[in-house]
Motif scaffolding. Structure first.
Motif, PDB file in Angstrom:
ATOM      1  N   SER A 129       0.972   6.252   9.585  1.00 44.88           N
ATOM      2  CA  SER A 129      -0.285   6.077  10.317  1.00 44.88           C
ATOM      3  C   SER A 129      -1.341   5.669   9.319  1.00 44.88           C
ATOM      4  N   THR A 130      -2.151   4.717   9.702  1.00 45.40           N
ATOM      5  CA  THR A 130      -3.208   4.289   8.784  1.00 45.40           C
ATOM      6  C   THR A 130      -4.458   3.876   9.533  1.00 45.40           C
ATOM      7  N   LYS A 131      -5.560   3.936   8.778  1.00 40.28           N
ATOM      8  CA  LYS A 131      -6.856   3.534   9.312  1.00 40.28           C
ATOM      9  C   LYS A 131      -6.917   2.009   9.212  1.00 40.28           C
ATOM     10  N   ILE A 132      -7.199   1.352  10.304  1.00 40.14           N
ATOM     11  CA  ILE A 132      -7.247  -0.112  10.299  1.00 40.14           C
ATOM     12  C   ILE A 132      -8.594  -0.564   9.725  1.00 40.14           C
ATOM     13  N   SER A 133      -8.509  -1.362   8.638  1.00 39.07           N
ATOM     14  CA  SER A 133      -9.735  -1.901   8.036  1.00 39.07           C
ATOM     15  C   SER A 133      -9.696  -3.420   8.186  1.00 39.07           C
ATOM     16  N   GLN A 134     -10.636  -4.069   7.520  1.00 39.09           N
ATOM     17  CA  GLN A 134     -10.660  -5.534   7.569  1.00 39.09           C
ATOM     18  C   GLN A 134      -9.706  -6.165   6.565  1.00 39.09           C
ATOM     19  N   SER A 135      -9.041  -5.347   5.725  1.00 39.59           N
ATOM     20  CA  SER A 135      -8.185  -5.944   4.689  1.00 39.59           C
ATOM     21  C   SER A 135      -7.039  -6.719   5.335  1.00 39.59           C
ATOM     22  N   LEU A 136      -6.541  -7.718   4.620  1.00 37.55           N
ATOM     23  CA  LEU A 136      -5.453  -8.554   5.163  1.00 37.55           C
ATOM     24  C   LEU A 136      -4.229  -7.691   5.458  1.00 37.55           C
ATOM     25  N   PHE A 137      -3.963  -6.729   4.545  1.00 38.61           N
ATOM     26  CA  PHE A 137      -2.804  -5.847   4.732  1.00 38.61           C
ATOM     27  C   PHE A 137      -2.923  -5.098   6.072  1.00 38.61           C
ATOM     28  N   LYS A 138      -4.091  -4.510   6.306  1.00 38.50           N
ATOM     29  CA  LYS A 138      -4.256  -3.703   7.524  1.00 38.50           C
ATOM     30  C   LYS A 138      -4.269  -4.577   8.777  1.00 38.50           C
ATOM     31  N   GLN A 139      -4.790  -5.794   8.642  1.00 38.31           N
ATOM     32  CA  GLN A 139      -4.781  -6.679   9.809  1.00 38.31           C
ATOM     33  C   GLN A 139      -3.343  -7.061  10.172  1.00 38.31           C
ATOM     34  N   PHE A 162      -6.102   9.870  -1.372  1.00 37.73           N
ATOM     35  CA  PHE A 162      -5.875   8.571  -0.736  1.00 37.73           C
ATOM     36  C   PHE A 162      -6.857   7.580  -1.361  1.00 37.73           C
ATOM     37  N   VAL A 163      -6.502   7.028  -2.509  1.00 39.74           N
ATOM     38  CA  VAL A 163      -7.378   6.032  -3.126  1.00 39.74           C
ATOM     39  C   VAL A 163      -7.450   4.825  -2.198  1.00 39.74           C
ATOM     40  N   GLY A 164      -8.581   4.125  -2.200  1.00 36.34           N
ATOM     41  CA  GLY A 164      -8.722   2.960  -1.327  1.00 36.34           C
ATOM     42  C   GLY A 164      -9.709   3.217  -0.201  1.00 36.34           C
ATOM     43  N   TYR A 165     -10.091   4.491  -0.027  1.00 33.27           N
ATOM     44  CA  TYR A 165     -11.101   4.793   1.006  1.00 33.27           C
ATOM     45  C   TYR A 165     -12.427   5.138   0.350  1.00 33.27           C
ATOM     46  N   ARG A 178       0.864  -1.179   0.000  1.00 33.43           N
ATOM     47  CA  ARG A 178       0.000   0.000   0.000  1.00 33.43           C
ATOM     48  C   ARG A 178       0.904   1.232   0.000  1.00 33.43           C
ATOM     49  N   PRO A 179       0.524   2.278  -0.764  1.00 37.71           N
ATOM     50  CA  PRO A 179       1.256   3.533  -0.615  1.00 37.71           C
ATOM     51  C   PRO A 179       0.846   4.186   0.712  1.00 37.71           C
ATOM     52  N   LEU A 180       1.820   4.595   1.492  1.00 32.58           N
ATOM     53  CA  LEU A 180       1.526   5.296   2.757  1.00 32.58           C
ATOM     54  C   LEU A 180       2.408   6.537   2.847  1.00 32.58           C
TER      55      LEU A 180
HETATM   56  C1  LIG Z   1      -0.043   8.617  -2.345  1.00 36.97           C
HETATM   57  C2  LIG Z   1      -0.905   7.907  -1.339  1.00 36.97           C
HETATM   58  C3  LIG Z   1      -0.633   8.035   0.018  1.00 36.97           C
HETATM   59  C4  LIG Z   1      -1.422   7.391   0.957  1.00 36.97           C
HETATM   60  N1  LIG Z   1      -1.155   7.560   2.280  1.00 36.97           N
HETATM   61  C5  LIG Z   1      -1.940   6.966   3.200  1.00 36.97           C
HETATM   62  C6  LIG Z   1      -1.692   7.143   4.606  1.00 36.97           C
HETATM   63  O1  LIG Z   1      -0.754   7.850   5.023  1.00 36.97           O
HETATM   64  N2  LIG Z   1      -2.505   6.516   5.470  1.00 36.97           N
HETATM   65  C7  LIG Z   1      -3.542   5.733   5.038  1.00 36.97           C
HETATM   66  O2  LIG Z   1      -4.262   5.192   5.885  1.00 36.97           O
HETATM   67  N3  LIG Z   1      -3.798   5.560   3.751  1.00 36.97           N
HETATM   68  C8  LIG Z   1      -3.027   6.134   2.819  1.00 36.97           C
HETATM   69  N4  LIG Z   1      -3.285   5.914   1.491  1.00 36.97           N
HETATM   70  C9  LIG Z   1      -4.338   4.947   1.114  1.00 36.97           C
HETATM   71  C10 LIG Z   1      -3.795   3.511   1.290  1.00 36.97           C
HETATM   72  O3  LIG Z   1      -2.750   3.269   0.372  1.00 36.97           O
HETATM   73  C11 LIG Z   1      -4.865   2.435   1.085  1.00 36.97           C
HETATM   74  O4  LIG Z   1      -5.358   2.479  -0.198  1.00 36.97           O
HETATM   75  C12 LIG Z   1      -5.998   2.584   2.041  1.00 36.97           C
HETATM   76  O5  LIG Z   1      -5.444   2.666   3.341  1.00 36.97           O
HETATM   77  C13 LIG Z   1      -6.981   1.424   1.955  1.00 36.97           C
HETATM   78  O6  LIG Z   1      -6.300   0.211   2.152  1.00 36.97           O
HETATM   79  P1  LIG Z   1      -6.998  -1.042   2.872  1.00 36.97           P
HETATM   80  O7  LIG Z   1      -5.974  -2.120   2.914  1.00 36.97           O
HETATM   81  O8  LIG Z   1      -7.591  -0.605   4.169  1.00 36.97           O
HETATM   82  O9  LIG Z   1      -8.230  -1.374   1.962  1.00 36.97           O
HETATM   83  P2  LIG Z   1      -8.253  -2.199   0.563  1.00 36.97           P
HETATM   84  O10 LIG Z   1      -7.699  -3.571   0.741  1.00 36.97           O
HETATM   85  O11 LIG Z   1      -7.677  -1.368  -0.497  1.00 36.97           O
HETATM   86  O12 LIG Z   1      -9.809  -2.373   0.372  1.00 36.97           O
HETATM   87  C14 LIG Z   1     -10.698  -1.297   0.159  1.00 36.97           C
HETATM   88  C15 LIG Z   1     -11.893  -1.478   1.085  1.00 36.97           C
HETATM   89  O13 LIG Z   1     -12.364  -2.819   1.119  1.00 36.97           O
HETATM   90  C16 LIG Z   1     -12.455  -3.316   2.471  1.00 36.97           C
HETATM   91  N5  LIG Z   1     -11.908  -4.700   2.582  1.00 36.97           N
HETATM   92  C17 LIG Z   1     -10.759  -5.144   2.033  1.00 36.97           C
HETATM   93  N6  LIG Z   1     -10.566  -6.444   2.343  1.00 36.97           N
HETATM   94  C18 LIG Z   1     -11.608  -6.801   3.110  1.00 36.97           C
HETATM   95  C19 LIG Z   1     -11.986  -8.009   3.767  1.00 36.97           C
HETATM   96  N7  LIG Z   1     -11.210  -9.104   3.676  1.00 36.97           N
HETATM   97  N8  LIG Z   1     -13.124  -8.018   4.482  1.00 36.97           N
HETATM   98  C20 LIG Z   1     -13.891  -6.922   4.572  1.00 36.97           C
HETATM   99  N9  LIG Z   1     -13.601  -5.747   3.967  1.00 36.97           N
HETATM  100  C21 LIG Z   1     -12.483  -5.685   3.266  1.00 36.97           C
HETATM  101  C22 LIG Z   1     -11.581  -2.404   3.308  1.00 36.97           C
HETATM  102  O14 LIG Z   1     -12.153  -2.245   4.605  1.00 36.97           O
HETATM  103  C23 LIG Z   1     -11.548  -1.113   2.548  1.00 36.97           C
HETATM  104  O15 LIG Z   1     -12.544  -0.250   3.023  1.00 36.97           O
HETATM  105  C24 LIG Z   1      -2.522   6.559   0.531  1.00 36.97           C
HETATM  106  C25 LIG Z   1      -2.768   6.416  -0.839  1.00 36.97           C
HETATM  107  C26 LIG Z   1      -1.988   7.076  -1.749  1.00 36.97           C
HETATM  108  C27 LIG Z   1      -2.290   6.907  -3.216  1.00 36.97           C
END
Ligand SMILES: Cc1cc2nc3c(=O)[nH]c(=O)nc-3n(C[C@H](O)[C@H](O)[C@H](O)COP(=O)(O)OP(=O)(O)OC[C@H]3O[C@@H](n4cnc5c(N)ncnc54)[C@H](O)[C@@H]3O)c2cc1C
Length: 236
Positions: A70-80, A233-236, A54-56
């Motif tokens: 710092s990042t928002k904790i979601s259910q994604s495997l990466f965040k877990q 922040f793509v992905g939210y 993930r880009p952070l």
């Molecule tokens: C240049 C740039 C900088 C960034 N900087 C930051 C930063 O500093 N901090 C930050 O937090 N983010 C940042 N982001 C965004 C970050 O890279 C991620 O895209 C974002 O955090 C979402 O990742 P994720 O793993 O939570 O969700 P993703 O895996 O991308 O999934 C998207 C959505 O699906 C849901 N999901 C995924 N898998 C599951 C599952 N197994 N079960 C249920 N739901 C699921 C997630 O909850 C999420 O809401 C940045 C992005 C860019 C482009």
């Protein structure tokens, strides 16, 4: 130059109910980056759909002796996996990357941030303070509730360190016991804190919807396009 690094976790911190920070040590590998840049973080997860990177944004300033994410904790495997990082674990990084960086010779800057879209602003504000840059900086930071304010205790410290820096918090959810400013960032707020709206540089960072609506607002105010810098922040 884009580097590939593996750095150790030296601290973890729950910033808000859903935002977690990880501090990494440089381990003798300190490198140059521009305040506002991001890194690709890679964790050991097997997610064929979303992948293991993930880009952070880097939330620490190049003047500090650690790397902060710092990042928002979601259910994604990466965040877990991120959520389970412990002191001593190694984290793979690639970077630095990105052009959403501090304009060091600006006279006045307004940072417009929401929720987790604050990370690159901490980096830029701390850098401007440590380098004593003669730039007037206002951070207008919008959150749903007071508990969602990331780096809550640091903003007042930065204000004390840098007389040119001011933070304005605004809370969007009704019914909290917040005594300060409320409501979304709007034109009146931007005008109130800018001494000269056409000669201010505006940085907007956060989820797509927020970045689009604030950049449209600035455009309707006829702010010159070259004065508007955005990071989505793509992905939210
Ligand atoms: C240049 C740039 C900088 C960034 N900087 C930051 C930063 O500093 N901090 C930050 O937090 N983010 C940042 N982001 C965004 C970050 O890279 C991620 O895209 C974002 O955090 C979402 O990742 P994720 O793993 O939570 O969700 P993703 O895996 O991308 O999934 C998207 C959505 O699906 C849901 N999901 C995924 N898998 C599951 C599952 N197994 N079960 C249920 N739901 C699921 C997630 O909850 C999420 O809401 C940045 C992005 C860019 C482009």
């Amino acid at each position: 130059m884009v580097l590939t690094l593996e750095l150790p976790v030296i601290e973890t911190k729950q910033e808000t109910p859903d935002v977690k920070s990880v501090k990494l040590g440089f381990d003798g590998q300190k490198f140059d980056y521009k305040p506002g840049q991001y890194m690709m973080m890679e964790l050991d997860v097997d997610d064929p759909e979303k992948g293991n990177t993930r880009p952070l944004s880097i939330a620490s300033s190049p003047t500090e002796d650690f790397l902060l994410f710092s990042t928002k904790i979601s259910q994604s495997l990466f965040k877990q996996k991120y959520n389970s990082l412990r002191i001593g674990n190694k984290v793979k990084l690639k970077g630095p990357m990105g052009v959403f960086v501090l304009k060091e010779d600006a006279k006045e800057i307004i940072f417009l941030g929401g929720g987790i879209g604050i990370t690159p602003f901490r980096d830029m504000i701390k850098y401007a303070s440590d380098k004593k840059l003669p730039v007037k900086i206002t951070l207008i930071y919008s959150n749903k509730t007071p508990d969602d304010i990331v780096y809550k205790d640091e903003w007042n410290v930065f204000e004390r360190e840098n007389p040119n820096f001011k933070v304005i918090h605004t809370i969007t959810q009704e019914g909290t016991d917040w005594q300060g400013r409320t409501g979304r960032i709007d034109e009146a707020m931007i005008r109130e804190f800018s001494s000269d709206i056409n000669n201010t540089i505006y940085y907007i960072c956060g989820p797509l919807g927020m970045v689009d609506s604030l950049s449209n607002l600035l455009k309707t105010m006829n702010i010159p396009l070259q004065n508007i810098k955005i990071e989505k922040f793509v992905g939210y």
